[in-house]
Motif scaffolding. Sequence first.
Motif, PDB file in Angstrom:
ATOM      1  N   ASN B 143       0.812  -1.222   0.000  1.00 58.54           N
ATOM      2  CA  ASN B 143       0.000   0.000   0.000  1.00 58.54           C
ATOM      3  C   ASN B 143       0.844   1.272   0.000  1.00 58.54           C
ATOM      4  O   ASN B 143       0.412   2.290  -0.497  1.00 58.54           O
ATOM      5  CB  ASN B 143      -1.061  -0.008   1.107  1.00 58.54           C
ATOM      6  CG  ASN B 143      -0.471  -0.072   2.487  1.00 58.54           C
ATOM      7  OD1 ASN B 143       0.756  -0.096   2.632  1.00 58.54           O
ATOM      8  ND2 ASN B 143      -1.302  -0.094   3.494  1.00 58.54           N
ATOM      9  N   PHE B 144       2.091   1.204   0.509  1.00 58.39           N
ATOM     10  CA  PHE B 144       2.883   2.435   0.462  1.00 58.39           C
ATOM     11  C   PHE B 144       3.343   2.736  -0.959  1.00 58.39           C
ATOM     12  O   PHE B 144       3.501   3.897  -1.335  1.00 58.39           O
ATOM     13  CB  PHE B 144       4.074   2.380   1.427  1.00 58.39           C
ATOM     14  CG  PHE B 144       5.121   1.365   1.107  1.00 58.39           C
ATOM     15  CD1 PHE B 144       4.973   0.050   1.462  1.00 58.39           C
ATOM     16  CD2 PHE B 144       6.281   1.745   0.454  1.00 58.39           C
ATOM     17  CE1 PHE B 144       5.950  -0.884   1.166  1.00 58.39           C
ATOM     18  CE2 PHE B 144       7.263   0.829   0.152  1.00 58.39           C
ATOM     19  CZ  PHE B 144       7.088  -0.492   0.504  1.00 58.39           C
ATOM     20  N   TRP B 145       3.517   1.682  -1.771  1.00 65.34           N
ATOM     21  CA  TRP B 145       3.857   1.916  -3.178  1.00 65.34           C
ATOM     22  C   TRP B 145       2.657   2.493  -3.925  1.00 65.34           C
ATOM     23  O   TRP B 145       2.794   3.405  -4.746  1.00 65.34           O
ATOM     24  CB  TRP B 145       4.333   0.621  -3.833  1.00 65.34           C
ATOM     25  CG  TRP B 145       4.740   0.797  -5.261  1.00 65.34           C
ATOM     26  CD1 TRP B 145       5.726   1.617  -5.715  1.00 65.34           C
ATOM     27  CD2 TRP B 145       4.162   0.173  -6.405  1.00 65.34           C
ATOM     28  NE1 TRP B 145       5.807   1.531  -7.085  1.00 65.34           N
ATOM     29  CE2 TRP B 145       4.859   0.649  -7.533  1.00 65.34           C
ATOM     30  CE3 TRP B 145       3.135  -0.748  -6.582  1.00 65.34           C
ATOM     31  CZ2 TRP B 145       4.546   0.228  -8.820  1.00 65.34           C
ATOM     32  CZ3 TRP B 145       2.831  -1.171  -7.858  1.00 65.34           C
ATOM     33  CH2 TRP B 145       3.534  -0.674  -8.973  1.00 65.34           C
ATOM     34  N   LEU B 146       1.459   1.961  -3.615  1.00 63.36           N
ATOM     35  CA  LEU B 146       0.243   2.504  -4.210  1.00 63.36           C
ATOM     36  C   LEU B 146       0.127   3.991  -3.886  1.00 63.36           C
ATOM     37  O   LEU B 146      -0.227   4.809  -4.736  1.00 63.36           O
ATOM     38  CB  LEU B 146      -0.977   1.754  -3.670  1.00 63.36           C
ATOM     39  CG  LEU B 146      -2.286   2.022  -4.386  1.00 63.36           C
ATOM     40  CD1 LEU B 146      -2.283   1.365  -5.746  1.00 63.36           C
ATOM     41  CD2 LEU B 146      -3.457   1.538  -3.566  1.00 63.36           C
ATOM     42  N   ALA B 147       0.458   4.339  -2.629  1.00 65.75           N
ATOM     43  CA  ALA B 147       0.406   5.746  -2.228  1.00 65.75           C
ATOM     44  C   ALA B 147       1.386   6.582  -3.051  1.00 65.75           C
ATOM     45  O   ALA B 147       1.043   7.668  -3.528  1.00 65.75           O
ATOM     46  CB  ALA B 147       0.724   5.865  -0.735  1.00 65.75           C
ATOM     47  N   VAL B 246       0.728   3.965  10.037  1.00 64.36           N
ATOM     48  CA  VAL B 246       2.049   4.565  10.272  1.00 64.36           C
ATOM     49  C   VAL B 246       2.715   4.904   8.943  1.00 64.36           C
ATOM     50  O   VAL B 246       3.165   6.029   8.725  1.00 64.36           O
ATOM     51  CB  VAL B 246       2.959   3.589  11.061  1.00 64.36           C
ATOM     52  CG1 VAL B 246       4.330   4.200  11.257  1.00 64.36           C
ATOM     53  CG2 VAL B 246       2.346   3.238  12.387  1.00 64.36           C
ATOM     54  N   VAL B 247       2.775   3.902   8.043  1.00 66.55           N
ATOM     55  CA  VAL B 247       3.484   4.092   6.781  1.00 66.55           C
ATOM     56  C   VAL B 247       2.794   5.152   5.928  1.00 66.55           C
ATOM     57  O   VAL B 247       3.441   6.073   5.412  1.00 66.55           O
ATOM     58  CB  VAL B 247       3.574   2.758   6.009  1.00 66.55           C
ATOM     59  CG1 VAL B 247       4.549   2.883   4.866  1.00 66.55           C
ATOM     60  CG2 VAL B 247       3.995   1.642   6.942  1.00 66.55           C
ATOM     61  N   ILE B 248       1.471   5.021   5.812  1.00 65.12           N
ATOM     62  CA  ILE B 248       0.729   5.936   4.949  1.00 65.12           C
ATOM     63  C   ILE B 248       0.810   7.368   5.482  1.00 65.12           C
ATOM     64  O   ILE B 248       1.065   8.319   4.740  1.00 65.12           O
ATOM     65  CB  ILE B 248      -0.747   5.476   4.847  1.00 65.12           C
ATOM     66  CG1 ILE B 248      -0.822   4.106   4.173  1.00 65.12           C
ATOM     67  CG2 ILE B 248      -1.585   6.485   4.094  1.00 65.12           C
ATOM     68  CD1 ILE B 248      -0.378   4.100   2.736  1.00 65.12           C
ATOM     69  N   GLU B 249       0.608   7.527   6.789  1.00 68.78           N
ATOM     70  CA  GLU B 249       0.666   8.879   7.367  1.00 68.78           C
ATOM     71  C   GLU B 249       2.051   9.493   7.185  1.00 68.78           C
ATOM     72  O   GLU B 249       2.183  10.691   6.954  1.00 68.78           O
ATOM     73  CB  GLU B 249       0.310   8.840   8.853  1.00 68.78           C
ATOM     74  CG  GLU B 249      -1.180   8.725   9.104  1.00 68.78           C
ATOM     75  CD  GLU B 249      -1.508   8.731  10.587  1.00 68.78           C
ATOM     76  OE1 GLU B 249      -0.669   9.178  11.382  1.00 68.78           O
ATOM     77  OE2 GLU B 249      -2.598   8.280  10.942  1.00 68.78           O
ATOM     78  N   THR B 250       3.098   8.657   7.297  1.00 71.92           N
ATOM     79  CA  THR B 250       4.450   9.186   7.141  1.00 71.92           C
ATOM     80  C   THR B 250       4.679   9.656   5.712  1.00 71.92           C
ATOM     81  O   THR B 250       5.274  10.711   5.485  1.00 71.92           O
ATOM     82  CB  THR B 250       5.477   8.112   7.524  1.00 71.92           C
ATOM     83  OG1 THR B 250       5.122   7.582   8.791  1.00 71.92           O
ATOM     84  CG2 THR B 250       6.868   8.683   7.600  1.00 71.92           C
ATOM     85  N   ILE B 251       4.189   8.877   4.738  1.00 75.04           N
ATOM     86  CA  ILE B 251       4.374   9.278   3.337  1.00 75.04           C
ATOM     87  C   ILE B 251       3.720  10.629   3.078  1.00 75.04           C
ATOM     88  O   ILE B 251       4.297  11.503   2.439  1.00 75.04           O
ATOM     89  CB  ILE B 251       3.766   8.216   2.396  1.00 75.04           C
ATOM     90  CG1 ILE B 251       4.592   6.948   2.446  1.00 75.04           C
ATOM     91  CG2 ILE B 251       3.684   8.746   0.969  1.00 75.04           C
ATOM     92  CD1 ILE B 251       4.063   5.854   1.582  1.00 75.04           C
TER      93      ILE B 251
END
Lengths: 307, 305
Positions: B143-147, B246-251
């Motif tokens: 999902n972080f790559w999708l973001a 965590v990951v999404i909010e950081t991105i």
Amino acid sequence: MTTAGHNATASEREESIARRRSAISRYLGHRSLVIGGVGLALLILIAVFAPLLTWHDPYMQDLTSRRIPPIWHGWFYDNPKAGWLHPLGTDPLGRDYFTRLVYGARISLFVGFSVVALSCVIGTTLGVLAGYFGGRIDAVISFIVTTRLSMPVVLVALAVVSIFDGSLQVVILVLGLLLWDRFAVVMRSVTLQIKSQEFVTAARAVGCSNLRIILTEIMPNVANSLIIVATIEMAVAIIYEASLSFLGLGIQPPLPSWGLMLAEARPEIFFAAWMITLPGIALFLLVLFVNLLGDGVRDITAPEGRA
Amino acid sequence: MLRFIFRRAAVGVLVLVAVAILTFALTNAAVDPARAIAGDSATADDIRAIRELYGFDRPLHIQFLAWAQDIIQGDLGQSYRQRRPVSDVVLERLPVTMILGATAFLLAVVVAIPLGILAGLKPNSWIDRCALTIAVLGQAVPNFWLALMGIVIFSVQLRLLPASGSGTWQSFVLPSVALAYYAMPTLMRLTRAGMIDTLQSDYVRTARAKGLLPPQVVLKHALRNAILPLVSVSAVQLGMMLGGSVVIETIFAMQGIGYLAWESITMSDPPVVQAIVLTIASFYVVLTFSADVINAWLDPRLRGS
């Protein structure tokens, strides 16, 4: 399963479901097994024979050839820098992107297999013990599993890695010690089912010890479920490693982890989006193949488990 | 029913106590809190003084009991970096994460349930195969790559959505989609499997035999039973979203507790990390508890176990 009548309708229903699903299996099952198996085998070969596939060094920096775009930028956008020397371009430090992607497969696969090996041992031991002995042991183990599930994996992993400093070993250890819950849950329920079958009762009647029954009667029969859970956990572990490395609290530079490559490419997002696209596609393919393999195994061994 | 609720609540409280012990052990084994407060330029005397001032020289189990007592009274300690109560720091960041989690979850449910119903109604049809393909592909996309790809397409190239921040509703679009996309396949597959199973059941056959119209059979009889398992899985997924943000909010540099957690970990501020782990664990425990109670209320057979 209290009455014979109930049993009959249940098995009848299961049969009709199995019949209908065999159609899906034929369509998707074997296809996903083949695609997943061949794809994963190919990626493993690429990882093993990485030095033969490329003439560059994954750590070799060349400040005169930084941010060279991939070859298709030469074809479609007439970019004069793109060329066959670096078919997938170079990163901001001038390292060959194709080489780093190929060597990155080693890291993802190594993390995936190691984490699964570790978590499989922990989870299976707990699950089989809980399912086999039941009672108080089951209650304690179920409590441990519930506690583990209520702890946010990414957060705990980030915190632990930041304490011990990121390295391949720490990441594997942390993820292995966190991702055993699915093994425990599935193995517990599978063991519960097997325990009540006649061959286990027979073994007990003959006077086999608990240890022997677990090793010779239970374990061989949980293998299928084990493989399916292992593929799921491997995919999860690979994504978590990439996420941790992406956040800077996983595998450290200059190792070519795909997650780390995504982090290093992030400042280039406005000018060189391909640098973000490529490691993502690599991750996507690896996880897809592992998942397809698991789906295929499930379709063949336990068609009723398909959801 | 009351006994069931009581027993289930007791387990929930015990789990939280276990999480608290683990969190405390983890953060205290790891960072010397006195050194963290004192900073890099402190002398050995400074550190000793701080250790006595904050009570870090006491035995660990006494420190834990004192810490636990404070938490029960609502005092989560002081942030080492921001020099103010942890509860203030966490509470002001909580709304963003709640909104993000709720939007992502609603998005996942709104897409997954209709798609799962359609796929389950006609197994092996083109719509079923589309849904399964989406699920298989969806589960393989990190999902972080999708973001990141969302930023490349919608922020950099089309300039439609902001690439970072959490001030406007537009800045919630990309993060919610990225978070929702991960939970969607699980919910969809479960709805589909539930539909297939209940459509085969005797009571649906009876309902059909009575001459009820297909929509009535599907919506009133089949769906209600098909989505029973969704209740507990939804609770788990929602809990995982809060942790996974965590990951999404950081991105997206969103001012939620996920980004706060990452900041606090990288700047070694253990009290804040402890508080966030405990907050997310509490949400998870409350969510799964509610799901179990709802399930037991809907299906009395579950109350015994």
